[in-house]
Design a protein around this motif. Structure first.
Motif, PDB file in Angstrom:
ATOM      1  N   PRO A 129      -2.622  -3.676   5.233  1.00  0.00           N
ATOM      2  CA  PRO A 129      -2.389  -2.379   4.594  1.00  0.00           C
ATOM      3  C   PRO A 129      -1.202  -2.372   3.635  1.00  0.00           C
ATOM      4  N   SER A 130      -1.493  -2.101   2.361  1.00  0.00           N
ATOM      5  CA  SER A 130      -0.512  -1.948   1.289  1.00  0.00           C
ATOM      6  C   SER A 130       0.176  -3.253   0.896  1.00  0.00           C
ATOM      7  N   LEU A 131      -0.274  -4.389   1.442  1.00  0.00           N
ATOM      8  CA  LEU A 131       0.283  -5.700   1.094  1.00  0.00           C
ATOM      9  C   LEU A 131      -0.777  -6.502   0.356  1.00  0.00           C
ATOM     10  N   SER A 132      -0.436  -6.991  -0.841  1.00  0.00           N
ATOM     11  CA  SER A 132      -1.413  -7.727  -1.631  1.00  0.00           C
ATOM     12  C   SER A 132      -0.834  -9.052  -2.103  1.00  0.00           C
ATOM     13  N   LEU A 189       4.318  -5.485  -1.742  1.00  0.00           N
ATOM     14  CA  LEU A 189       4.185  -4.607  -0.583  1.00  0.00           C
ATOM     15  C   LEU A 189       4.669  -3.226  -0.994  1.00  0.00           C
ATOM     16  N   TYR A 190       3.774  -2.234  -0.946  1.00  0.00           N
ATOM     17  CA  TYR A 190       4.080  -0.877  -1.387  1.00  0.00           C
ATOM     18  C   TYR A 190       4.365   0.006  -0.175  1.00  0.00           C
ATOM     19  N   CYS A 191       5.503   0.689  -0.194  1.00  0.00           N
ATOM     20  CA  CYS A 191       5.844   1.528   0.961  1.00  0.00           C
ATOM     21  C   CYS A 191       6.902   2.548   0.573  1.00  0.00           C
ATOM     22  N   SER A 192       7.096   3.512   1.446  1.00  0.00           N
ATOM     23  CA  SER A 192       8.162   4.489   1.350  1.00  0.00           C
ATOM     24  C   SER A 192       8.240   5.183   2.707  1.00  0.00           C
ATOM     25  N   SER A 193       9.096   6.170   2.823  1.00  0.00           N
ATOM     26  CA  SER A 193       9.175   6.967   4.049  1.00  0.00           C
ATOM     27  C   SER A 193       9.602   8.379   3.675  1.00  0.00           C
ATOM     28  N   ALA A 194       9.385   9.308   4.589  1.00  0.00           N
ATOM     29  CA  ALA A 194       9.738  10.705   4.336  1.00  0.00           C
ATOM     30  C   ALA A 194      10.256  11.337   5.615  1.00  0.00           C
ATOM     31  N   ILE A 195      11.321  12.117   5.482  1.00  0.00           N
ATOM     32  CA  ILE A 195      11.880  12.901   6.590  1.00  0.00           C
ATOM     33  C   ILE A 195      11.369  14.323   6.395  1.00  0.00           C
ATOM     34  N   LEU A 196      10.404  14.740   7.207  1.00  0.00           N
ATOM     35  CA  LEU A 196       9.693  15.988   6.930  1.00  0.00           C
ATOM     36  C   LEU A 196      10.568  17.220   7.118  1.00  0.00           C
ATOM     37  N   THR A 197      11.423  17.233   8.120  1.00  0.00           N
ATOM     38  CA  THR A 197      12.400  18.312   8.289  1.00  0.00           C
ATOM     39  C   THR A 197      13.757  17.691   8.588  1.00  0.00           C
ATOM     40  N   LYS A 198      14.818  18.395   8.250  1.00  0.00           N
ATOM     41  CA  LYS A 198      16.155  17.834   8.381  1.00  0.00           C
ATOM     42  C   LYS A 198      16.492  17.442   9.809  1.00  0.00           C
ATOM     43  N   ASP A 199      16.019  18.216  10.788  1.00  0.00           N
ATOM     44  CA  ASP A 199      16.382  17.931  12.175  1.00  0.00           C
ATOM     45  C   ASP A 199      15.503  16.867  12.818  1.00  0.00           C
ATOM     46  N   ALA A 200      14.726  16.132  12.003  1.00  0.00           N
ATOM     47  CA  ALA A 200      13.913  15.039  12.528  1.00  0.00           C
ATOM     48  C   ALA A 200      14.708  13.748  12.665  1.00  0.00           C
ATOM     49  N   LEU A 201      15.937  13.727  12.168  1.00  0.00           N
ATOM     50  CA  LEU A 201      16.718  12.494  12.149  1.00  0.00           C
ATOM     51  C   LEU A 201      18.194  12.816  12.327  1.00  0.00           C
ATOM     52  N   PRO A 224       8.708  21.346  -4.552  1.00  0.00           N
ATOM     53  CA  PRO A 224       8.827  20.435  -3.405  1.00  0.00           C
ATOM     54  C   PRO A 224       9.158  19.011  -3.839  1.00  0.00           C
ATOM     55  N   ASN A 225       9.764  18.280  -2.905  1.00  0.00           N
ATOM     56  CA  ASN A 225      10.078  16.875  -3.177  1.00  0.00           C
ATOM     57  C   ASN A 225       8.808  16.038  -3.186  1.00  0.00           C
ATOM     58  N   GLU A 226       8.795  15.025  -4.057  1.00  0.00           N
ATOM     59  CA  GLU A 226       7.707  14.061  -4.089  1.00  0.00           C
ATOM     60  C   GLU A 226       8.273  12.664  -3.850  1.00  0.00           C
ATOM     61  N   TYR A 227       7.579  11.923  -3.002  1.00  0.00           N
ATOM     62  CA  TYR A 227       7.968  10.551  -2.701  1.00  0.00           C
ATOM     63  C   TYR A 227       6.976   9.601  -3.356  1.00  0.00           C
ATOM     64  N   TRP A 228       7.516   8.648  -4.084  1.00  0.00           N
ATOM     65  CA  TRP A 228       6.688   7.654  -4.759  1.00  0.00           C
ATOM     66  C   TRP A 228       6.810   6.332  -4.015  1.00  0.00           C
ATOM     67  N   LEU A 229       5.694   5.647  -3.866  1.00  0.00           N
ATOM     68  CA  LEU A 229       5.739   4.354  -3.202  1.00  0.00           C
ATOM     69  C   LEU A 229       6.533   3.358  -4.041  1.00  0.00           C
ATOM     70  N   ASN A 230       7.411   2.653  -3.392  1.00  0.00           N
ATOM     71  CA  ASN A 230       8.172   1.589  -4.054  1.00  0.00           C
ATOM     72  C   ASN A 230       7.537   0.245  -3.745  1.00  0.00           C
ATOM     73  N   ALA A 231       7.729  -0.719  -4.634  1.00  0.00           N
ATOM     74  CA  ALA A 231       7.157  -2.046  -4.456  1.00  0.00           C
ATOM     75  C   ALA A 231       8.248  -3.038  -4.072  1.00  0.00           C
ATOM     76  N   VAL A 232       8.033  -3.712  -2.953  1.00  0.00           N
ATOM     77  CA  VAL A 232       8.841  -4.875  -2.603  1.00  0.00           C
ATOM     78  C   VAL A 232       8.024  -6.077  -3.049  1.00  0.00           C
ATOM     79  N   THR A 233       8.541  -6.848  -4.001  1.00  0.00           N
ATOM     80  CA  THR A 233       7.682  -7.841  -4.641  1.00  0.00           C
ATOM     81  C   THR A 233       8.433  -9.128  -4.940  1.00  0.00           C
ATOM     82  N   THR A 234       7.677 -10.223  -5.054  1.00  0.00           N
ATOM     83  CA  THR A 234       8.215 -11.518  -5.455  1.00  0.00           C
ATOM     84  C   THR A 234       7.073 -12.365  -5.999  1.00  0.00           C
ATOM     85  N   VAL A 235       7.412 -13.435  -6.694  1.00  0.00           N
ATOM     86  CA  VAL A 235       6.419 -14.341  -7.273  1.00  0.00           C
ATOM     87  C   VAL A 235       6.632 -15.737  -6.694  1.00  0.00           C
TER      88      VAL A 235
END
Length: 315
Positions: free
Chosen positions: A262-265, A283-295, A89-100
């Motif tokens: 939530p998920s923002l530090s 800010l850590y986030c991602s998204s997932a399309i659970l079935t193909k016909d959901a979008l 199965p596919n695995e989704y990893w949270l990505n970080a949107v970040t700045t200093v």
């Protein structure tokens, strides 16, 4: 002697008087802040260790391997069957949107009244990070909605500008309890013009305290992150959302260090020898399309053509 002084110089001038007056100051205004409706409309699923494993059924074999009988008669044997799962199965990893954020301590020490300079800088950069989050949710190559829509769920406009017929065809692709359309404001305006031209102006609905136009009862949600290209072309998405409906979900991880939402530090990184204080915003986030016909995606939507004094032109 006073008679020799011009009348306009016998009274205190407004310019001089303003030197003793306190100006009412606003916080820094930035036109780049948008409502970011996609984040509000998406259901968000908490994940552990930043990983979301999407288990799916093997669609190509489930019909062939699964046998179900209706009211077997007599001593007929009941079918023995199972539902096969995908083994990788596919695995989704949270990505970080970040700045200093870097702030000179002299600035924050001396010029933080009435508005705290550090807090104001953090506020604006957090808004920037959240704007980037919405853009990534739509356009990121790994988990963005637009790049990861299945080929079978993509259709093209019939005539250029988006029409009621186009949106109806998009609904036929995402017909199992669709939730909302997502479109650039110019695409929504172009659709509204087509509806008006046909004499079917779309109704509106109020959600989150704001009005949205609808089609077939589905709100059309605006976002400027579905970009318009140089030819005036854009896309319109239709989403089904939520885990229970096998739709689209957002992913986040609660409880990250320095969490302010939530998920923002925001984490203080220290002060260097040049008296620069640094703060890490993540800010850590991602998204997932659970079935193909959901979008589904309506492509090549013409939103850039306007009419002025009888002539067509592009912005």
């Amino acid at each position: 002697m006073a008679e020799d002084i011009p009348e306009e110089r016998r009274t205190l001038s407004e310019q001089a008087a303003r030197q003793l007056a306190n100006a009412t100051k606003t916080r820094a205004q930035w036109s780049g802040i948008t409502p970011r409706w996609l984040v509000s409309f998406l259901p968000w699923v908490p994940v552990e260790a930043g990983i979301y494993r999407l288990n799916r059924v093997k669609e190509s074999t489930v019909d062939a391997s699964t046998t179900v009988q209706c009211s077997p008669r007599g001593d007929a044997e009941l079918p023995e069957t199972f539902v096969p799962y995908e083994e990788e199965p596919n695995e989704y990893w949270l990505n970080a949107v970040t700045t200093v954020l870097d702030v000179q301590t002299r600035v924050s020490d001396l010029y933080s009244h009435p508005i705290d300079q550090i807090q104001e800088q953090l506020r604006l950069l957090i808004e920037k990070v959240k704007e980037k989050q919405e853009s990534e949710l739509i356009n990121n190559a790994d988990y963005g909605l637009l790049p990861n829509t299945a080929a079978s769920q993509r259709i093209k406009t019939r005539s250029g500008p988006p029409t009621p017929d186009d949106l109806d065809e998009l609904i036929s692709k995402v017909w199992k309890e669709p939730a909302f359309f997502l479109a650039h404001p110019r695409a929504i305006a172009a659709f509204g013009r087509e509806c008006t031209r046909r004499g079917v102006p779309p109704p509106t609905v109020t959600l989150f305290g704001s009005p949205f136009i609808t089609w077939r009862g589905l709100p059309i949600v605006p976002t400027d992150k579905l970009y318009v290209d140089a030819n005036g072309k854009s896309n319109i998405l239709l989403l089904r959302t939520g885990e229970q409906k096998q739709g689209v979900v957002g992913l986040f991880q609660p409880g990250v260090p320095g969490e302010i939402s939530p998920s923002l530090s925001v984490r203080f990184m220290g002060i260097n020898r040049k008296a620069i204080a640094s703060y890490l915003i993540s800010l850590y986030c991602s998204s997932a399309i659970l079935t193909k016909d959901a979008l589904g995606v309506l492509e090549d939507v013409d939103v850039g053509r306007y009419h002025k004094y009888g002539h067509e032109y592009y912005e």
